[in-house]
Design a protein around this motif. Structure first.
Motif, PDB file in Angstrom:
ATOM      1  N   CYS A 105      28.850  71.684 -74.015  1.00  0.00           N
ATOM      2  CA  CYS A 105      27.817  72.387 -72.259  1.00  0.00           C
ATOM      3  C   CYS A 105      26.816  72.542 -72.072  1.00  0.00           C
ATOM      4  O   CYS A 105      27.081  74.052 -73.027  1.00  0.00           O
ATOM      5  CB  CYS A 105      29.553  72.896 -71.570  1.00  0.00           C
ATOM      6  SG  CYS A 105      28.634  73.522 -70.171  1.00  0.00           S
ATOM      7  N   PHE A 107      21.624  73.502 -72.257  1.00  0.00           N
ATOM      8  CA  PHE A 107      20.953  73.327 -70.779  1.00  0.00           C
ATOM      9  C   PHE A 107      19.915  72.779 -71.493  1.00  0.00           C
ATOM     10  O   PHE A 107      19.681  73.684 -72.699  1.00  0.00           O
ATOM     11  CB  PHE A 107      20.788  74.144 -69.530  1.00  0.00           C
ATOM     12  CG  PHE A 107      22.424  74.609 -68.674  1.00  0.00           C
ATOM     13  CD1 PHE A 107      22.410  73.653 -67.641  1.00  0.00           C
ATOM     14  CD2 PHE A 107      23.549  75.070 -68.990  1.00  0.00           C
ATOM     15  CE1 PHE A 107      23.217  73.577 -66.838  1.00  0.00           C
ATOM     16  CE2 PHE A 107      24.678  74.833 -68.293  1.00  0.00           C
ATOM     17  CZ  PHE A 107      25.209  74.400 -67.243  1.00  0.00           C
ATOM     18  N   HIS A 108      19.067  72.025 -71.220  1.00  0.00           N
ATOM     19  CA  HIS A 108      17.840  71.584 -71.484  1.00  0.00           C
ATOM     20  C   HIS A 108      16.902  73.218 -71.335  1.00  0.00           C
ATOM     21  O   HIS A 108      16.929  73.577 -70.092  1.00  0.00           O
ATOM     22  CB  HIS A 108      17.222  71.011 -71.126  1.00  0.00           C
ATOM     23  CG  HIS A 108      15.966  70.025 -71.683  1.00  0.00           C
ATOM     24  ND1 HIS A 108      16.129  69.553 -72.830  1.00  0.00           N
ATOM     25  CD2 HIS A 108      14.585  69.813 -71.628  1.00  0.00           C
ATOM     26  CE1 HIS A 108      14.338  69.293 -73.087  1.00  0.00           C
ATOM     27  NE2 HIS A 108      14.149  69.920 -72.197  1.00  0.00           N
ATOM     28  N   PRO A 118      21.158  70.296 -66.993  1.00  0.00           N
ATOM     29  CA  PRO A 118      22.141  69.750 -68.410  1.00  0.00           C
ATOM     30  C   PRO A 118      21.443  68.860 -69.226  1.00  0.00           C
ATOM     31  O   PRO A 118      21.367  68.012 -68.763  1.00  0.00           O
ATOM     32  CB  PRO A 118      23.735  69.328 -67.435  1.00  0.00           C
ATOM     33  CG  PRO A 118      23.143  69.120 -65.937  1.00  0.00           C
ATOM     34  CD  PRO A 118      21.611  69.133 -65.843  1.00  0.00           C
ATOM     35  N   ASP A 119      22.086  69.580 -70.587  1.00  0.00           N
ATOM     36  CA  ASP A 119      22.261  67.723 -71.541  1.00  0.00           C
ATOM     37  C   ASP A 119      22.679  67.809 -72.202  1.00  0.00           C
ATOM     38  O   ASP A 119      22.659  67.373 -73.630  1.00  0.00           O
ATOM     39  CB  ASP A 119      20.215  68.578 -72.229  1.00  0.00           C
ATOM     40  CG  ASP A 119      20.559  69.220 -72.906  1.00  0.00           C
ATOM     41  OD1 ASP A 119      21.567  70.990 -72.787  1.00  0.00           O
ATOM     42  OD2 ASP A 119      19.668  69.706 -73.992  1.00  0.00           O
ATOM     43  N   ASN A 157      23.776  68.912 -77.880  1.00  0.00           N
ATOM     44  CA  ASN A 157      22.926  69.288 -76.896  1.00  0.00           C
ATOM     45  C   ASN A 157      21.365  67.909 -76.871  1.00  0.00           C
ATOM     46  O   ASN A 157      21.794  67.370 -77.724  1.00  0.00           O
ATOM     47  CB  ASN A 157      21.463  70.325 -77.298  1.00  0.00           C
ATOM     48  CG  ASN A 157      20.861  70.598 -78.294  1.00  0.00           C
ATOM     49  OD1 ASN A 157      21.346  69.780 -79.252  1.00  0.00           O
ATOM     50  ND2 ASN A 157      20.225  71.581 -78.382  1.00  0.00           N
ATOM     51  N   LYS A 158      20.673  67.713 -75.959  1.00  0.00           N
ATOM     52  CA  LYS A 158      19.438  67.149 -75.805  1.00  0.00           C
ATOM     53  C   LYS A 158      20.395  65.288 -75.949  1.00  0.00           C
ATOM     54  O   LYS A 158      19.631  64.888 -75.467  1.00  0.00           O
ATOM     55  CB  LYS A 158      18.540  67.064 -77.368  1.00  0.00           C
ATOM     56  CG  LYS A 158      18.209  68.354 -76.889  1.00  0.00           C
ATOM     57  CD  LYS A 158      16.778  68.026 -78.410  1.00  0.00           C
ATOM     58  CE  LYS A 158      16.457  69.307 -78.529  1.00  0.00           C
ATOM     59  NZ  LYS A 158      15.230  69.214 -79.103  1.00  0.00           N
ATOM     60  N   ASN A 159      21.481  65.861 -74.897  1.00  0.00           N
ATOM     61  CA  ASN A 159      21.877  64.491 -74.870  1.00  0.00           C
ATOM     62  C   ASN A 159      22.513  62.976 -75.321  1.00  0.00           C
ATOM     63  O   ASN A 159      22.708  62.068 -75.454  1.00  0.00           O
ATOM     64  CB  ASN A 159      20.912  63.966 -73.532  1.00  0.00           C
ATOM     65  CG  ASN A 159      20.732  63.900 -72.445  1.00  0.00           C
ATOM     66  OD1 ASN A 159      21.939  64.631 -71.978  1.00  0.00           O
ATOM     67  ND2 ASN A 159      20.192  64.363 -71.954  1.00  0.00           N
ATOM     68  N   ASN A 207      28.681  67.990 -69.683  1.00  0.00           N
ATOM     69  CA  ASN A 207      28.263  68.541 -68.647  1.00  0.00           C
ATOM     70  C   ASN A 207      27.084  67.421 -68.072  1.00  0.00           C
ATOM     71  O   ASN A 207      27.009  67.594 -66.701  1.00  0.00           O
ATOM     72  CB  ASN A 207      27.842  69.615 -68.061  1.00  0.00           C
ATOM     73  CG  ASN A 207      26.692  69.862 -69.413  1.00  0.00           C
ATOM     74  OD1 ASN A 207      26.139  69.993 -70.202  1.00  0.00           O
ATOM     75  ND2 ASN A 207      25.907  71.164 -69.161  1.00  0.00           N
ATOM     76  N   ARG A 208      26.765  67.007 -68.726  1.00  0.00           N
ATOM     77  CA  ARG A 208      25.733  65.733 -68.230  1.00  0.00           C
ATOM     78  C   ARG A 208      26.351  64.991 -67.240  1.00  0.00           C
ATOM     79  O   ARG A 208      25.453  64.247 -66.105  1.00  0.00           O
ATOM     80  CB  ARG A 208      24.618  65.363 -69.837  1.00  0.00           C
ATOM     81  CG  ARG A 208      23.902  64.299 -69.298  1.00  0.00           C
ATOM     82  CD  ARG A 208      22.498  64.246 -68.227  1.00  0.00           C
ATOM     83  NE  ARG A 208      21.837  64.048 -67.848  1.00  0.00           N
ATOM     84  CZ  ARG A 208      20.130  63.620 -67.257  1.00  0.00           C
ATOM     85  NH1 ARG A 208      20.329  64.861 -66.650  1.00  0.00           N
ATOM     86  NH2 ARG A 208      19.709  62.507 -67.252  1.00  0.00           N
ATOM     87  N   LEU A 211      26.564  65.508 -63.679  1.00  0.00           N
ATOM     88  CA  LEU A 211      24.942  65.570 -62.938  1.00  0.00           C
ATOM     89  C   LEU A 211      25.480  64.842 -61.569  1.00  0.00           C
ATOM     90  O   LEU A 211      25.477  63.841 -61.698  1.00  0.00           O
ATOM     91  CB  LEU A 211      24.069  65.629 -63.961  1.00  0.00           C
ATOM     92  CG  LEU A 211      22.817  65.712 -62.821  1.00  0.00           C
ATOM     93  CD1 LEU A 211      22.817  67.129 -62.480  1.00  0.00           C
ATOM     94  CD2 LEU A 211      21.470  65.208 -64.225  1.00  0.00           C
ATOM     95  N   THR A 221      33.322  70.363 -68.140  1.00  0.00           N
ATOM     96  CA  THR A 221      33.458  69.489 -69.474  1.00  0.00           C
ATOM     97  C   THR A 221      35.094  68.814 -69.395  1.00  0.00           C
ATOM     98  O   THR A 221      35.500  69.597 -68.870  1.00  0.00           O
ATOM     99  CB  THR A 221      32.593  69.739 -70.874  1.00  0.00           C
ATOM    100  OG1 THR A 221      34.209  70.562 -71.393  1.00  0.00           O
ATOM    101  CG2 THR A 221      31.801  69.889 -70.951  1.00  0.00           C
TER     102      THR A 221
END
Length: 414
Positions: A105, A107-108, A118-119, A157-159, A207-208, A211, A221
């Motif tokens: 979870c 965020f960019h 979100p990423d 993070n960053k997908n 969390n991506r 969206l 999540t």
């Protein structure tokens, strides 16, 4: 200061080491005979002569004159009793697959981009546990009681998605039967055959994944799933075309040594064979027939007497049976009746499989009279052989090929 510098130079370790090396060189080259005094005596049939060697042989350490003569060390064969502890034909294992990785979870965050969104990436899947057949494995002794699969990597993070855990492989011999709660779930009979016993859990969603147009900044999540858990009972059944069935000390191991390259233990006392041995009979047309030496069966084996049911089940994997009778004892036809009775009591369909009667120990004097009496009591073909001397073994090998061709003609293959 000058005298002190000279003393320091004289006491230098490098200078002293150089003087020593130069002194050794002068001493060596001043003695011309030292370079040619190393000789070796060469023996010849006609005469003896001296052969002058160079200076390099002076420093040789692998010279045959200096080396210690060692004989060829042969690997000692393990006895049957020592091999027994390495042979395990059943095992109960607990399998727990890997758990999936958690979803992230996040965020960019980037300069001059305040609302990146979100990423959080998804987690990886847990590892499966796969049971795979390997013909190089001959026993279940290497199996442990519990196997656990690897867990999946959590998301980033960053997908960034987490890695899936690799599968855990359990290698078992050919002819392994998998049972759960007394019911057969799989039967592995071919090399490289695989069975996925338990599946790993799926990874959680980041969390991506949540969206949407309604929710532009999700913070939830999904949880990761746990892997499957299972308890299996593995049983090994010898895979062979023919099985040698007989009472203890009937000469089954000696007969297997006579017709194949297998080398089971042979002794004059009963129950020499404590675990099954499989030998392969080679034919000129490259056909191979596997023959299994089943441990001795006694009266009451279907009630788990003697070696009992633990080895009677190996006969189930034999397409046809060879009853090996000891013709040196009284009433060999009674041996045949007792063997058939034990097989029918254990599993009735075993008595209906193709059979052949092998009259062993024909090299003994009392075997000739018993052979005539045996042929009078049975209607089937009797093959008299002597595993010790190799008498009439060719007839047994030819009859074994006839049984094999008959089974292959009916479409039954191992």
């Amino acid at each position: 200061m000058e005298p002190l510098k000279k003393c320091a130079m004289l006491n230098s370790p490098n200078l002293v080491r150089g003087w020593n090396v130069q002194g050794m060189k002068r001493m060596f080259w001043s003695m011309p005979d030292m370079r040619r005094i190393l000789t070796v005596f060469v023996s010849d049939i006609s005469k003896a002569q001296w052969k002058i060697l160079g200076t390099g042989s002076y420093f040789s350490t692998n010279c045959s004159l200096c080396a210690k003569t060692r004989g060829i060390q042969k690997k000692r064969d393990l006895s049957e009793k020592k091999l027994t502890r390495y042979f395990v034909d059943q095992r109960r294992v607990k399998l727990v697959a890997g758990t999936g990785g958690k979803g992230a979870c996040t965020f960019h965050s980037e300069p001059r981009k305040e609302w990146g969104g979100p990423d959080g990436g998804n987690g990886g899947d847990g590892g499966n546990i796969v049971i795979k057949v390997d013909r190089q494995v001959k026993s279940l002794s290497l199996l442990t009681s519990v196997y656990r699969g690897g867990d999946g990597e959590r998301g980033g993070n960053k997908n960034c998605y987490g890695h899936n855990a690799p599968a855990t492989y359990i290698r078992v011999p050919v002819g392994t039967v998998l049972k759960e709660n007394g019911k057969t779930v799989a039967e592995l009979t071919r090399h490289n055959e695989e069975y996925v016993a338990v599946y790993g859990g799926a990874g959680g969603k980041g969390n991506r994944f949540f969206l949407s147009n309604e929710n532009r900044a999700p913070s939830q999540t999904s949880p990761a799933e746990e892997g499957q858990e299972r308890i299996l009972h593995l049983e090994l059944r010898t895979m062979a075309h023919a099985g040698l069935v007989g009472f203890p000390n009937a000469g089954k191991s000696s007969l297997l040594r006579a017709i194949s390259n297998a080398r089971p233990a042979v002794a004059a006392y009963p129950f020499t064979t404590l675990n099954p041995h499989v030998g392969v009979v080679q034919y000129r047309d490259h056909v191979q027939v596997a023959v299994a030496d089943i441990p001795g069966i006694i009266r009451g084996a279907h009630m788990n007497r003697g070696l009992g049911i633990s080895f009677l089940r190996h006969i189930e994997r034999c397409r046809f049976l060879l009853f090996v009778l000891d013709l040196s004892g009284p009433e060999p036809w009674a041996q045949l009746e007792h063997l058939r009775f034990e097989l029918e009591q254990y599993r009735p369909e075993l008595g209906r499989r193709p059979q052949a009667i092998v009259a062993n120990k024909m090299d003994l004097p009392e075997a000739q009279d018993n052979l005539a009496a045996l042929r009078a009591h049975v209607a089937q073909r009797v093959i008299p052989v002597s595993a010790l001397t190799g008498q009439n073994v060719e007839e047994l090998i030819l009859h074994l090929r006839q049984l094999y061709d008959a089974e292959e003609g009916e479409g039954i293959r191992l």
